[in-house]
Enzyme design. Sequence first.
Site, short mmCIF file in Angstrom:
data_model
loop_
_atom_site.label_atom_id
_atom_site.label_comp_id
_atom_site.label_asym_id
_atom_site.label_seq_id
_atom_site.Cartn_x
_atom_site.Cartn_y
_atom_site.Cartn_z
N TYR A 1 -11.39 10.21 2.32
CA TYR A 1 -12.59 10.08 3.16
C TYR A 1 -12.25 10.34 4.62
CZ TYR A 1 -11.81 5.41 5.19
OH TYR A 1 -11.34 4.36 5.91
N TYR B 1 0.54 4.45 -2.43
CA TYR B 1 0.32 5.82 -1.94
C TYR B 1 1.33 6.77 -2.57
CZ TYR B 1 -2.77 3.82 1.63
OH TYR B 1 -3.78 3.16 2.29
N ARG C 1 0.82 -1.22 0.00
CA ARG C 1 0.00 0.00 0.00
C ARG C 1 0.85 1.26 0.00
NH1 ARG C 1 -3.30 -3.03 3.28
NH2 ARG C 1 -2.57 -2.14 5.24
C1 LIG Z 1 -6.91 4.68 6.57
S1 LIG Z 1 -7.82 5.06 8.00
C2 LIG Z 1 -8.78 6.40 7.41
C3 LIG Z 1 -9.37 7.24 8.51
C4 LIG Z 1 -10.17 8.43 7.99
N1 LIG Z 1 -9.32 9.34 7.27
C5 LIG Z 1 -10.88 9.18 9.11
O1 LIG Z 1 -10.69 10.38 9.20
O2 LIG Z 1 -11.63 8.57 9.86
C6 LIG Z 1 -8.90 3.71 8.12
C7 LIG Z 1 -9.31 3.43 9.56
O3 LIG Z 1 -10.21 4.41 9.99
C8 LIG Z 1 -11.19 3.85 10.82
N2 LIG Z 1 -12.49 3.95 10.14
C9 LIG Z 1 -12.72 4.21 8.84
N3 LIG Z 1 -14.03 4.21 8.58
C10 LIG Z 1 -14.65 3.95 9.74
C11 LIG Z 1 -16.00 3.81 10.14
N4 LIG Z 1 -16.99 3.91 9.27
N5 LIG Z 1 -16.25 3.52 11.43
C12 LIG Z 1 -15.26 3.38 12.34
N6 LIG Z 1 -13.98 3.51 12.03
C13 LIG Z 1 -13.67 3.78 10.75
C14 LIG Z 1 -10.81 2.38 11.02
O4 LIG Z 1 -10.01 2.28 12.17
C15 LIG Z 1 -10.03 2.12 9.75
O5 LIG Z 1 -9.14 1.04 9.89
#
Ligand SMILES: C[S@@+](CC[C@H](N)C(=O)[O-])C[C@H]1O[C@@H](n2cnc3c(N)ncnc32)[C@H](O)[C@@H]1O
Length: 270
Positions: free
Chosen positions: A99, A77, A73
């Site tokens: 996101y 990136y 990954r």
């Molecule tokens: C690469 S990170 C991205 C986080 C994102 N930029 C944010 O601001 O929440 C991915 C992680 O964010 C968290 N995450 C993303 N979507 C989520 C959701 N719908 N509910 C809970 N945690 C979430 C999880 O821990 C996941 O492994």
Amino acid sequence: MNNEGTLTVVGTGILTPAHLSQESIASIKHADVVHVLVPDPLGLSTIKQLNQNIKNLADLYFDSESERNGKNRLEAYDKMVAVILEDVRSHQKVCAIFYGHPGVFVYPSHVSIKKAKQEGFDAQMLPAISAEDCLFADLAVDPGDLGCQAYEASQLIFYQHTPNIHAALILWQIGVVGDETLTQLKPSKHGLAMLRERLLNWYPADHEVTLYEASTLPIMPPRIEQVTIDQLVNAEVKTITTLYVPPLETPRLDVEFCKKWSVDMDMLTN
Ligand SMILES: C[S@@+](CC[C@H](N)C(=O)[O-])C[C@H]1O[C@@H](n2cnc3c(N)ncnc32)[C@H](O)[C@@H]1O
């Protein structure tokens, strides 16, 4: 088109379009080109309605079957950073969209901004709603109550961290815990067992934790599932699961310190 390229990095929030801020919408609308990395089709179609000139960064995502876009990954990136910077260098007003909050667990957003600035371009990040913000709302957790700490789950298990058991603990990316290769979209073979073992250093086996997934669609409720630390090994975790570990106990008052500074301790205990 500008004479000088610019870069604005924005986030969609977790629930699109409801979480999109007014300033992010304005940046998307006014960009010459929009680079997007969002997981859901609704998010993508929302952005397409704001600006037709879209480049989908998902095309550069790492594919474990073919090793397309690098070896893991991180390499994918870096390719995303390269295409974003290419457009900034060709004097375009670039908006890059990720996101959630674009600066929370998003490597290419920070690197793109850093590189653009180093090369003399205007670059900024706008804040947005992260999964952690949703967690505070859905789980009724106030980080101001006893404090709050957050770690990337693999970071916590592989390094010599010591979390504060008197404060809340949020563990990101438990869906890929233990995968040091950055090639999988699931925990490594022993990922959840390693996480359990680490947490048992500090918490009892029956300490209840929450598997949390914020709603990503208007009609969908969040996932809020309680399990004990002991049960974590068999827990169903997805790439979007975040783990919430509540404080084990409230911190003890530092009586000596408070006495020394004549602090009214009656005001501190409740
Ligand atoms: C690469 S990170 C991205 C986080 C994102 N930029 C944010 O601001 O929440 C991915 C992680 O964010 C968290 N995450 C993303 N979507 C989520 C959701 N719908 N509910 C809970 N945690 C979430 C999880 O821990 C996941 O492994």
